[in-house]
Each structure stands twice: as structure tokens, then as C-alpha cells.
Scaffold this motif. Structure first.
Motif, PDB file in Angstrom:
ATOM      1  N   TYR A   1       0.827  -1.218   0.000  1.00 15.50           N
ATOM      2  CA  TYR A   1       0.000   0.000   0.000  1.00 15.50           C
ATOM      3  C   TYR A   1       0.852   1.254   0.000  1.00 15.50           C
ATOM      4  N   ARG A   2       0.434   2.234  -0.787  1.00 16.14           N
ATOM      5  CA  ARG A   2       1.084   3.547  -0.805  1.00 16.14           C
ATOM      6  C   ARG A   2       0.009   4.630  -0.831  1.00 16.14           C
ATOM      7  N   LEU A   3       0.219   5.666  -0.027  1.00 14.67           N
ATOM      8  CA  LEU A   3      -0.612   6.865  -0.081  1.00 14.67           C
ATOM      9  C   LEU A   3       0.192   7.945  -0.771  1.00 14.67           C
ATOM     10  N   THR A   4      -0.337   8.441  -1.879  1.00  9.52           N
ATOM     11  CA  THR A   4       0.312   9.524  -2.601  1.00  9.52           C
ATOM     12  C   THR A   4      -0.374  10.835  -2.261  1.00  9.52           C
ATOM     13  N   VAL A   5       0.414  11.822  -1.859  1.00 13.45           N
ATOM     14  CA  VAL A   5      -0.111  13.157  -1.574  1.00 13.45           C
ATOM     15  C   VAL A   5       0.509  14.110  -2.577  1.00 13.45           C
ATOM     16  N   ALA A   6      -0.296  14.620  -3.511  1.00  9.83           N
ATOM     17  CA  ALA A   6       0.178  15.500  -4.576  1.00  9.83           C
ATOM     18  C   ALA A   6      -0.086  16.941  -4.205  1.00  9.83           C
ATOM     19  N   GLY A   7       0.943  17.775  -4.284  1.00  6.91           N
ATOM     20  CA  GLY A   7       0.826  19.186  -3.952  1.00  6.91           C
ATOM     21  C   GLY A   7       2.116  19.898  -4.282  1.00  6.91           C
ATOM     22  N   PRO A   8       2.292  21.118  -3.781  1.00  4.65           N
ATOM     23  CA  PRO A   8       3.561  21.825  -4.023  1.00  4.65           C
ATOM     24  C   PRO A   8       4.780  21.019  -3.567  1.00  4.65           C
ATOM     25  N   ASN A   9       4.644  20.270  -2.466  1.00  7.84           N
ATOM     26  CA  ASN A   9       5.716  19.403  -1.975  1.00  7.84           C
ATOM     27  C   ASN A   9       5.190  17.967  -1.912  1.00  7.84           C
ATOM     28  N   PRO A  10       5.125  17.282  -3.046  1.00  8.15           N
ATOM     29  CA  PRO A  10       4.501  15.957  -3.070  1.00  8.15           C
ATOM     30  C   PRO A  10       5.328  14.923  -2.307  1.00  8.15           C
ATOM     31  N   TYR A  11       4.655  13.900  -1.805  1.00  7.65           N
ATOM     32  CA  TYR A  11       5.343  12.822  -1.106  1.00  7.65           C
ATOM     33  C   TYR A  11       4.467  11.574  -1.119  1.00  7.65           C
ATOM     34  N   THR A  12       5.075  10.465  -0.752  1.00  6.00           N
ATOM     35  CA  THR A  12       4.391   9.174  -0.693  1.00  6.00           C
ATOM     36  C   THR A  12       4.687   8.523   0.648  1.00  6.00           C
ATOM     37  N   LEU A  13       3.663   7.873   1.212  1.00  8.25           N
ATOM     38  CA  LEU A  13       3.812   7.213   2.504  1.00  8.25           C
ATOM     39  C   LEU A  13       3.392   5.754   2.397  1.00  8.25           C
ATOM     40  N   THR A  14       4.131   4.888   3.051  1.00  9.57           N
ATOM     41  CA  THR A  14       3.676   3.518   3.236  1.00  9.57           C
ATOM     42  C   THR A  14       2.670   3.501   4.378  1.00  9.57           C
ATOM     43  N   LEU A  15       2.013   2.375   4.559  1.00 13.32           N
ATOM     44  CA  LEU A  15       1.067   2.265   5.667  1.00 13.32           C
ATOM     45  C   LEU A  15       1.801   2.357   7.000  1.00 13.32           C
ATOM     46  N   GLU A  16       2.990   1.785   7.070  1.00  5.48           N
ATOM     47  CA  GLU A  16       3.771   1.855   8.303  1.00  5.48           C
ATOM     48  C   GLU A  16       4.162   3.295   8.609  1.00  5.48           C
ATOM     49  N   GLU A  17       4.569   4.050   7.596  1.00  8.70           N
ATOM     50  CA  GLU A  17       4.940   5.456   7.804  1.00  8.70           C
ATOM     51  C   GLU A  17       3.719   6.294   8.173  1.00  8.70           C
ATOM     52  N   LEU A  18       2.572   5.975   7.580  1.00  9.86           N
ATOM     53  CA  LEU A  18       1.343   6.693   7.907  1.00  9.86           C
ATOM     54  C   LEU A  18       0.960   6.454   9.362  1.00  9.86           C
ATOM     55  N   ALA A  19       1.097   5.219   9.819  1.00 13.71           N
ATOM     56  CA  ALA A  19       0.756   4.889  11.200  1.00 13.71           C
ATOM     57  C   ALA A  19       1.742   5.478  12.187  1.00 13.71           C
ATOM     58  N   ALA A  20       2.965   5.810  11.727  1.00 12.21           N
ATOM     59  CA  ALA A  20       3.979   6.383  12.612  1.00 12.21           C
ATOM     60  C   ALA A  20       3.788   7.886  12.817  1.00 12.21           C
ATOM     61  N   LEU A  21       2.950   8.525  11.993  1.00  9.09           N
ATOM     62  CA  LEU A  21       2.691   9.953  12.178  1.00  9.09           C
ATOM     63  C   LEU A  21       1.824  10.172  13.419  1.00  9.09           C
ATOM     64  N   ALA A  22       1.749  11.428  13.858  1.00 11.89           N
ATOM     65  CA  ALA A  22       0.931  11.756  15.029  1.00 11.89           C
ATOM     66  C   ALA A  22      -0.510  11.338  14.788  1.00 11.89           C
ATOM     67  N   GLN A  23      -1.058  10.521  15.694  1.00 11.97           N
ATOM     68  CA  GLN A  23      -2.415   9.999  15.573  1.00 11.97           C
ATOM     69  C   GLN A  23      -3.369  10.815  16.453  1.00 11.97           C
ATOM     70  N   HIS A  24      -4.538  11.078  15.921  1.00 17.06           N
ATOM     71  CA  HIS A  24      -5.549  11.857  16.636  1.00 17.06           C
ATOM     72  C   HIS A  24      -6.861  11.088  16.617  1.00 17.06           C
ATOM     73  N   GLU A  25      -7.734  11.423  17.560  1.00 13.90           N
ATOM     74  CA  GLU A  25      -9.030  10.763  17.657  1.00 13.90           C
ATOM     75  C   GLU A  25     -10.157  11.766  17.432  1.00 13.90           C
TER      76      GLU A  25
END
Length: 377
Positions: A249-273
């Protein structure tokens, strides 16, 4: 001698309560139900299909707004069905009023009103069970006929206003000319209709008003039935989403500073409820605990301006909502998440694993599941 044909005579109705007072009393209730149904339907339509000028101004608060308006829309639509049937029973002898030519125009206008009401209520009812035995697209046709119905209703009220005013209350002049002996039976009829409305409401409204979920006997959804105790309208299989590999799985975020995240990297970001409801156009809704990454954090990392919209793309192979646009009010609301967990557990495939959108005051069809791409607009 020529055989003589029998004279054509209109049918004679000897039943009681086919009178203007009964019709006016039922008409008040039915008119109120249609007014609420129409107003909340407009809210639903423009939240689900906003014109471009509204995309960035539609509010994300109150967070329960769509749950309330759509719940009212479906509840009043269902309640209007016994009211409409009782109203038609009251007035149907007028269809046979004689001579027919004199009443042709009135009958034509009433025919539009009755046909529109029957179409709206019964196609809306079938929509709640997601059964579409017709060839047209439900949403635009239902929306267009709603305007036709309201126009016909306003015209009918204008034409019948003198009669309505004359029979508005028990002390109105027209009511006082009716037989006094009909009063108790009229009240019994109205009480029976009110009981029918209460019964269908009590046994269906629990799908959105969860304190009454124990009485949810006739609704097509129960708020507790489904994976992770939350109903599902569109399953992964129906969307054509095969099993998604966490490693692939990959999440692609397209914008002025594009990047791609794996599911593991996405889960490692700050989590909110966020505690937010899923509220679907079919009328069911339920609040749940969601955990994930704030949309604002993902957009900030992509260098998005504060007024940016977001285009969200799903892994689903087909469907009208595979691609969804989110206006700035939703995209920058701190409660809007790219959710990874539901009620403390990873999302199941039917709830959008590995990641889905959850935002406040938003129709369920726009809470995109199986998200694979975010694009700053």
C-alpha cells in the motif's frame, strides 16, 4: 325498437368523512411533513452534490448536522406515507364529481400533485433499502420531481385556500355546517392515522436516533449491525477492492511538496481521535471513535495553502464516488481524519482498510474508503 342504453351516472358515495374538514386536518399534517422532507432534502442534495460556488463555503459544523437533517428527511418521508394514503381516501370521491368537464382542470392539477407525492415517497422508501427497479438515475430525478411536487402543492393550496380557511378549525364557518354527529368519528379517524404515523416512525427512526434502536423493527438498518458494530452500505467486494497488502500500500499526496507514505509510515505519524457519525443518505447513522492522521497535517506537509481544496481518490474500481472533492471547510477542520482505526481496531476491508476519510457534517458517500491518493487543488 332500438335498445336503450342505461344512463351514465357517477357513482354515489354514502360513506362519511369524505369532507373538507377531514381533508383539511389531514392536509395540515401532510403539508408539514412534505415541507420538512423538502427542506432537509435540499440540505442533503447540496451537501452531496454542491455546485462549485458552494464547495468552499459549506460548513463542517455542527458535526452532527447531516445526521440530524438526513434522519429527519427519511423519518418524515416514511411518516408521510400513511398520511398521504389517508388523505387520498378522504378526497377520492371528488374524482367522480359530475359533470367531468367542469372539474377537468382541477383534476389535472391534483393529478400532478398526487403523482409527484406518490413518486417521491415510494421511490424514496425503496432508496432506503437500496432497491432501484427503474432505469433512471435516482438522485437527479428525485430532486427534480421534488420541485415539481412543491410547486403543485403551493398551487393546490392557493386554489383551495378559501375552502381550507373555511374548515381550518372546529369553529370555522365551513366546519359548523357539517353534521355534528360526524365529529366523534372524525376524531377517531384522525387518532387512528396519528397512531399509524407514530407506529411507523417508532419502528424505523431507531436507525438514526439510536436511543430508540431497540424498537428498530421495520428499518432496513440497525445501527449496531455490521463489521465493528457499524453498518456498511458498500462492501469491499461490491467496490471491486481485492485484499490490500499492507506492504504494497502507498498513499500519494500530490501538492507543491509531493510525497508518498507507506502504511507503516502513515501509522507512525501523530495519531488523533475524533468521535464522528457516519450518516448515510438512506437514513441510518451512528457515531463511532475514529483514529488517524489529521488532514491538516497531511496538507501542511504537502505545502498546501490554507484555502486549498482536496481531491480524494479511492482504490475502488468503479462507482460514482470513486473520486471525491472536499472543500476547504472540511479539509482544514481539525476533526477531519484520514482514519486508520475504528473503535480502537484497524479498519476492516468493508470499512475502508487501510485508510478512509472521516469528516464532520458530511454525507456517508463522501466519507471515501480505501483512500490511495490526496491531491491539493
Amino acid at each position: 325498437m332500438k335498445p336503450r342504453l342505461p344512463a351514465v351516472r357517477p357513482p354515489t358515495f354514502r360513506g362519511r368523512l369524505h369532507d373538507a374538514r377531514t381533508a383539511t386536518s389531514l392536509g395540515r399534517w401532510l403539508g408539514a411533513a412534505i415541507a420538512v422532507c423538502f427542506g432537509t432534502g435540499l440540505v442533503s442534495h447540496y451537501l452531496q452534490h454542491p455546485p462549485d460556488r458552494l464547495v468552499d463555503v459549506l460548513p463542517s459544523r455542527p458535526l452532527w448536522g447531516y445526521r440530524l437533517t438526513q434522519g429527519l428527511h427519511v423519518a418524515t418521508g416514511i411518516a408521510a406515507i400513511p398520511l398521504l394514503l389517508a388523505k387520498l381516501w378522504t378526497v377520492y370521491p371528488r374524482l367522480f364529481a359530475w359533470p367531468p368537464v367542469r372539474h377537468a382542470l382541477e383534476r389535472l392539477s391534483v393529478a400532478v400533485l398526487v403523482a409527484g407525492a406518490l413518486f417521491e415517497l415510494f421511490t424514496g422508501l425503496l432508496n432506503t433499502v437500496q432497491w432501484y427497479p427503474w432505469l433512471f438515475s435516482f438522485v437527479p430525478v428525485h430532486f427534480a420531481v421534488a420541485w415539481l411536487l412543491v410547486g403543485a402543492l403551493l398551487l393546490h393550496i392557493a386554489v383551495k385556500y378559501p375552502e381550507i380557511r373555511a374548515h381550518w378549525s372546529r369553529e370555522s364557518p365551513g366546519t359548523l355546517t357539517l353534521p355534528v354527529t360526524d365529529g366523534p368519528d372524525r376524531r377517531s379517524l384522525l387518532t387512528g392515522v396519528a397512531a399509524a404515523v407514530g407506529a411507523v416512525t417508532l419502528t424505523t427512526v431507531g436507525q438514526s436516533f439510536t436511543p430508540l434502536k431497540a424498537f428498530d423493527l421495520l428499518a432496513p438498518r440497525h445501527p449496531d449491525h455490521g463489521p465493528q458494530a457499524l453498518p456498511v452500505n458498500r462492501t469491499a467486494a461490491a467496490a471491486g477492492v481485492t485484499q490490500v497488502s499492507a506492504a504494497a500500500y502507498r498513499l500519494t499526496v500530490a501538492g507543491p511538496n509531493p510525497y508518498t507514505l507507506t502504511l507503516e509510515e502513515l501509522a507512525a505519524l501523530a495519531q488523533h481521535e475524533s468521535v464522528l457519525p457516519i450518516a448515510c443518505v438512506e437514513g441510518w447513522s451512528k457515531s463511532a471513535h475514529w483514529t488517524g492522521v489529521r488532514m491538516t497535517d497531511l496538507l501542511r506537509r504537502a505545502g498546501a495553502p490554507p484555502d486549498a481544496r482536496v481531491r480524494v481518490t479511492s482504490l475502488e474500481r468503479y462507482g460514482a464516488y470513486r473520486v471525491m472533492e472536499m472543500g476547504r471547510e472540511y479539509a482544514h477542520d481539525p476533526l477531519t481524519l484520514l482514519a486508520l482505526k475504528l473503535n480502537g481496531q484497524p479498519l476492516t476491508p468493508d470499512h475502508g482498510y487501510p485508510a478512509r476519510i472521516i469528516a464532520p457534517n458530511r454525507p456517508g458517500v463522501l466519507q471515501t474508503k480505501w483512500v490511495t491518493r490526496l491531491e491539493v487543488l
